[in-house]
Design an enzyme around this catalytic site. Structure first.
Site, PDB file in Angstrom:
ATOM      1  N   LYS A  74      38.914  72.487   8.175  1.00  0.00           N
ATOM      2  CA  LYS A  74      39.395  73.139   6.651  1.00  0.00           C
ATOM      3  C   LYS A  74      41.555  72.874   6.501  1.00  0.00           C
ATOM      4  O   LYS A  74      42.301  72.735   6.221  1.00  0.00           O
ATOM      5  CB  LYS A  74      38.959  74.288   5.965  1.00  0.00           C
ATOM      6  CG  LYS A  74      39.712  74.646   4.434  1.00  0.00           C
ATOM      7  CD  LYS A  74      38.355  74.747   4.096  1.00  0.00           C
ATOM      8  CE  LYS A  74      38.111  76.673   4.600  1.00  0.00           C
ATOM      9  NZ  LYS A  74      38.766  77.173   5.150  1.00  0.00           N
ATOM     10  N   THR A  76      43.476  71.546   8.769  1.00  0.00           N
ATOM     11  CA  THR A  76      43.838  70.720   9.083  1.00  0.00           C
ATOM     12  C   THR A  76      43.567  69.726   7.647  1.00  0.00           C
ATOM     13  O   THR A  76      45.256  68.991   7.993  1.00  0.00           O
ATOM     14  CB  THR A  76      43.394  70.315  10.599  1.00  0.00           C
ATOM     15  OG1 THR A  76      42.805  71.345  11.330  1.00  0.00           O
ATOM     16  CG2 THR A  76      43.514  68.955  10.805  1.00  0.00           C
ATOM     17  N   ARG A  97      47.985  80.308   4.159  1.00  0.00           N
ATOM     18  CA  ARG A  97      47.741  81.455   4.607  1.00  0.00           C
ATOM     19  C   ARG A  97      48.235  82.049   5.941  1.00  0.00           C
ATOM     20  O   ARG A  97      48.404  80.631   6.780  1.00  0.00           O
ATOM     21  CB  ARG A  97      46.551  82.518   4.556  1.00  0.00           C
ATOM     22  CG  ARG A  97      45.883  82.688   3.150  1.00  0.00           C
ATOM     23  CD  ARG A  97      44.642  82.900   3.112  1.00  0.00           C
ATOM     24  NE  ARG A  97      43.717  81.755   3.860  1.00  0.00           N
ATOM     25  CZ  ARG A  97      43.024  82.942   4.799  1.00  0.00           C
ATOM     26  NH1 ARG A  97      41.888  83.426   4.405  1.00  0.00           N
ATOM     27  NH2 ARG A  97      41.734  81.949   4.615  1.00  0.00           N
ATOM     28  N   LYS A 108      39.091  83.517  17.864  1.00  0.00           N
ATOM     29  CA  LYS A 108      39.313  81.597  17.353  1.00  0.00           C
ATOM     30  C   LYS A 108      40.646  81.536  17.603  1.00  0.00           C
ATOM     31  O   LYS A 108      40.596  80.378  17.769  1.00  0.00           O
ATOM     32  CB  LYS A 108      39.184  81.765  15.664  1.00  0.00           C
ATOM     33  CG  LYS A 108      40.336  82.780  14.834  1.00  0.00           C
ATOM     34  CD  LYS A 108      39.449  82.053  12.959  1.00  0.00           C
ATOM     35  CE  LYS A 108      41.012  82.744  12.037  1.00  0.00           C
ATOM     36  NZ  LYS A 108      41.819  81.231  12.121  1.00  0.00           N
ATOM     37  N   ALA A 276      38.898  86.032   3.906  1.00  0.00           N
ATOM     38  CA  ALA A 276      38.017  85.971   2.681  1.00  0.00           C
ATOM     39  C   ALA A 276      36.817  86.091   3.152  1.00  0.00           C
ATOM     40  O   ALA A 276      36.123  86.149   2.405  1.00  0.00           O
ATOM     41  CB  ALA A 276      37.764  83.660   3.205  1.00  0.00           C
ATOM     42  N   PHE A 304      37.182  80.261   4.498  1.00  0.00           N
ATOM     43  CA  PHE A 304      35.980  80.017   4.996  1.00  0.00           C
ATOM     44  C   PHE A 304      35.283  79.076   4.300  1.00  0.00           C
ATOM     45  O   PHE A 304      35.829  78.147   2.821  1.00  0.00           O
ATOM     46  CB  PHE A 304      35.150  81.127   5.029  1.00  0.00           C
ATOM     47  CG  PHE A 304      35.031  82.237   6.045  1.00  0.00           C
ATOM     48  CD1 PHE A 304      36.062  81.658   7.539  1.00  0.00           C
ATOM     49  CD2 PHE A 304      35.453  83.429   5.913  1.00  0.00           C
ATOM     50  CE1 PHE A 304      35.836  82.873   8.479  1.00  0.00           C
ATOM     51  CE2 PHE A 304      36.072  84.217   6.653  1.00  0.00           C
ATOM     52  CZ  PHE A 304      36.411  83.532   8.325  1.00  0.00           C
ATOM     53  N   PHE A 384      35.973  63.033  13.953  1.00  0.00           N
ATOM     54  CA  PHE A 384      36.064  63.526  15.693  1.00  0.00           C
ATOM     55  C   PHE A 384      35.391  62.209  16.131  1.00  0.00           C
ATOM     56  O   PHE A 384      34.380  61.515  16.161  1.00  0.00           O
ATOM     57  CB  PHE A 384      34.922  64.920  15.762  1.00  0.00           C
ATOM     58  CG  PHE A 384      35.079  65.664  15.672  1.00  0.00           C
ATOM     59  CD1 PHE A 384      35.504  67.063  16.561  1.00  0.00           C
ATOM     60  CD2 PHE A 384      35.556  66.768  14.188  1.00  0.00           C
ATOM     61  CE1 PHE A 384      35.617  67.736  16.124  1.00  0.00           C
ATOM     62  CE2 PHE A 384      35.611  68.232  13.649  1.00  0.00           C
ATOM     63  CZ  PHE A 384      35.925  68.484  14.919  1.00  0.00           C
ATOM     64  N   TRP A 412      43.240  63.324  11.663  1.00  0.00           N
ATOM     65  CA  TRP A 412      43.735  65.176  12.897  1.00  0.00           C
ATOM     66  C   TRP A 412      44.424  63.950  14.081  1.00  0.00           C
ATOM     67  O   TRP A 412      45.456  64.196  15.095  1.00  0.00           O
ATOM     68  CB  TRP A 412      42.152  65.451  13.841  1.00  0.00           C
ATOM     69  CG  TRP A 412      42.271  66.050  14.873  1.00  0.00           C
ATOM     70  CD1 TRP A 412      42.685  67.800  14.847  1.00  0.00           C
ATOM     71  CD2 TRP A 412      42.331  65.728  16.028  1.00  0.00           C
ATOM     72  NE1 TRP A 412      42.692  67.987  16.315  1.00  0.00           N
ATOM     73  CE2 TRP A 412      43.066  66.870  16.960  1.00  0.00           C
ATOM     74  CE3 TRP A 412      42.307  64.471  17.184  1.00  0.00           C
ATOM     75  CZ2 TRP A 412      42.497  66.836  18.760  1.00  0.00           C
ATOM     76  CZ3 TRP A 412      42.528  64.237  18.632  1.00  0.00           C
ATOM     77  CH2 TRP A 412      42.534  65.645  19.078  1.00  0.00           C
TER      78      TRP A 412
END
Length: 559
Positions: A74, A76, A97, A108, A276, A304, A384, A412
């Site tokens: 998200k 990214t 944030r 994470k 969140a 999230f 991906f 990406w």
């Protein structure tokens, strides 16, 4: 396939510009930037005040499906879209944030986007940055100290020590501190009582900083914090302890948004960071509203999945700040669809079109939910390398069957060049004027009805269930004049239900409300559901075990 560089290798190779140059791109004069080194700065309160009369740009929300271990991307996508909009000639600012140290050293690890869609300086942003979280932690704990100090020196306010509701905080995951006994050790140390710690990003002070419009509003909200109750159950406020002034002093610099840059030298505001799943999950109102005065487009994210982040963004942040989002982007991946369709993480590399189709139910639910707020949406398929053409087409076909469009995004791997199609689609949506934004429920609705509305319309559950004591507490707050506040649902981010293992699009489940907390200063009521914790714990093998300084003095393992 060419060798793929890691996020940190890409970030270290970034050709950053001096932060004053980034400020000039969006009209911030050098004298209104307070630099923290060469690549980050705070924006002065005077400058923020000076642009209040400017016309607003268009606000774009980036949200996502429920997170899975497969990864969604998200942030990214938020960063990539900001770069993409600048690439097609729009003046765009990214608003995200700040990172919490707890998750960084816990499950994470750090992140500020990924691949060629990142915000830099990455290491600084994931560690102490400009000290905002430390200021919030200190202001919060100053209030804690003043409560116990007041009780020690005679308790003139008549605080019932059994009803102190203000807990302490620290920006680290530490389950041992969830429930504590403080003031042990005899007369010199005060009166023993039960207490506990939450993580800093769940602090009401964090929420207040992120919802306040300026220092004056900040100080008023800090004064409105309810810290305890007397024996007659009347509230004791932070202002009764004369805490609000000193807390505002500690937060004076933290209140100013931080300016950094993307890998493509576009501006990014990184400010505030409420969790969140247990708080409202959005960056600061000051950062977002200031960005809107300086750019054609402001791209922001909510934490999230859309069931938590987007709902709170719309029902709390937009309601409180008078924001009107022009469009939303829902981020999803083929890998996450397969995981929602029952595929194990180790098998995600194999093509499985049926699992993609089955898992799309989760995405469909989020598309329907965003519609309920009247905001037009587009789906971003974050690409991906392992995704096959057939799997991508299955996702596109499903989204088309929902009457929406899905756009394949390769930011990406390619930066802004890989997300031009989405940028153009977002501009078309925003310029169409199709947004008819409205919150899910009116202010006047009773608190428990607000909870049930979210449970039934967003989570698709049958109802919220709560003990009589919880319902009585909500009713008492309504009687005290707090019934018009929005509710902030604290629940697992992994499912529409309160069971983190229940993926897909479950229906008919009940949502148990364990506890409710009044955040009178922030202006919402926190509804704690299921087993969600306001102080997380560390996993068996925390990320911190792999974090160290290499021989060159560079940080390894944080990303």
């Amino acid at each position: 396939m060419a060798e793929v560089k890691s996020d940190i290798e890409i970030a270290r190779a970034a050709k950053k510009k001096q932060i004053q140059e980034i400020g000039q791109k969006i009209g911030i004069p050098t004298e209104h930037l307070l630099p923290y080194g060469h690549d980050k700065a705070k924006i002065s309160a005077e400058f923020i005040k000076s642009v209040k009369g400017n016309k607003d740009g268009k606000l774009i929300l980036v949200t996502a499906i429920n997170p899975t271990p497969a990864g969604e991307g998200k942030t990214t996508t938020t960063v990539g879209l900001g770069d993409g909009l600048n690439r097609i000639g729009k003046k765009a600012i990214v608003c995200i944030r700040e990172a919490s140290l707890g998750p960084n050293f816990g499950v994470k690890g750090g992140a500020a986007g990924g691949g060629y869609a990142q915000v830099v300086p990455m290491e600084d942003m994931n560690l102490h940055f400009t000290g905002d979280f430390h200021a919030i932690t200190t202001a919060h704990n100053l209030l804690s100290a003043l409560i116990d100090n007041h009780i020690y020196w005679g308790n003139d306010l008549g605080i019932d020590t059994r009803r102190v509701v203000w807990r302490r905080v620290m920006d680290m995951n530490d389950r041992a501190l969830r429930e504590i006994i403080c003031s042990l050790g005899g007369v010199a140390n005060g009166f023993p009582r039960e207490g506990g710690f939450d993580i800093t990003v769940a602090s009401e002070v964090m929420a207040i900083l992120c919802l306040a419009t300026d220092l004056k509003d900040l100080e008023k909200r800090l004064g409105d914090i309810i810290v305890a109750y007397r024996r007659d159950k009347s509230p004791v406020y932070a202002r009764d302890l004369k805490a609000d002034g000193a807390m505002a002093v500690l937060l004076k610099d933290a209140m100013q948004p931080n300016l950094v840059q993307t890998l493509e030298n576009n501006p990014a505001f990184v400010h505030g960071g409420p969790f969140a799943n247990i708080a409202h999950g959005c960056n600061s109102v000051v950062a977002t509203t200031t960005a809107l005065k300086l750019a054609d487009y402001v791209v922001t994210e909510a934490g999230f999945g859309a069931d938590l982040g987007a709902e709170k963004f719309f029902d709390i942040k937009c309601r409180k700040a008078g924001l009107k989002p022009a469009a939303a982007v829902i981020v999803a991946t083929v890998r996450a669809m397969k995981m929602n369709g029952g595929v194990k993480k180790e098998d995600l590399g194999k093509e499985n079109i049926e699992a993609v189709k089955k898992g799309c139910a989760n995405l469909g639910r989020h598309i329907e939910n965003i519609r309920q707020f009247g905001v037009p949406a587009v789906v971003a398929i974050n690409h991906f390398y392992s995704d096959t053409d057939a799997e991508i087409q299955a996702m596109k076909d499903y989204v088309a069957s929902m009457g929406e469009e899905a756009v394949l995004c390769k930011h990406w791997a390619k930066g802004s060049a890989g997300i031009e199609e989405l940028a153009n689609k977002v501009v078309a949506l925003a310029e169409s004027g199709a947004s008819q934004f409205a919150p899910l429920y009116p202010d006047a609705m009773p608190l428990f009805e607000k909870i049930n509305t979210i449970v039934q319309r967003i989570y698709r559950g049958s109802e919220a269930i709560a003990d009589k004591s919880v319902r009585d507490q909500l009713h008492a707050w309504e009687q005290a004049g707090y019934g018009n506040l929005p509710v902030c649902m604290a629940k697992t981010q992994y499912s529409f239900s309160t069971d983190p293992n229940l993926r897909g699009a479950p229906t008919g489940h009940t949502v148990p409300v364990r506890e409710v907390r009044l955040s009178a200063g922030a202006g919402f009521v926190v509804i704690i559901c299921g087993e969600v914790m306001t102080m997380p714990g560390l996993p068996k093998a925390p990320s911190s075990e792999k974090i160290f300084l290499n021989e060159a003095g560079q940080i390894e393992g944080l990303f």
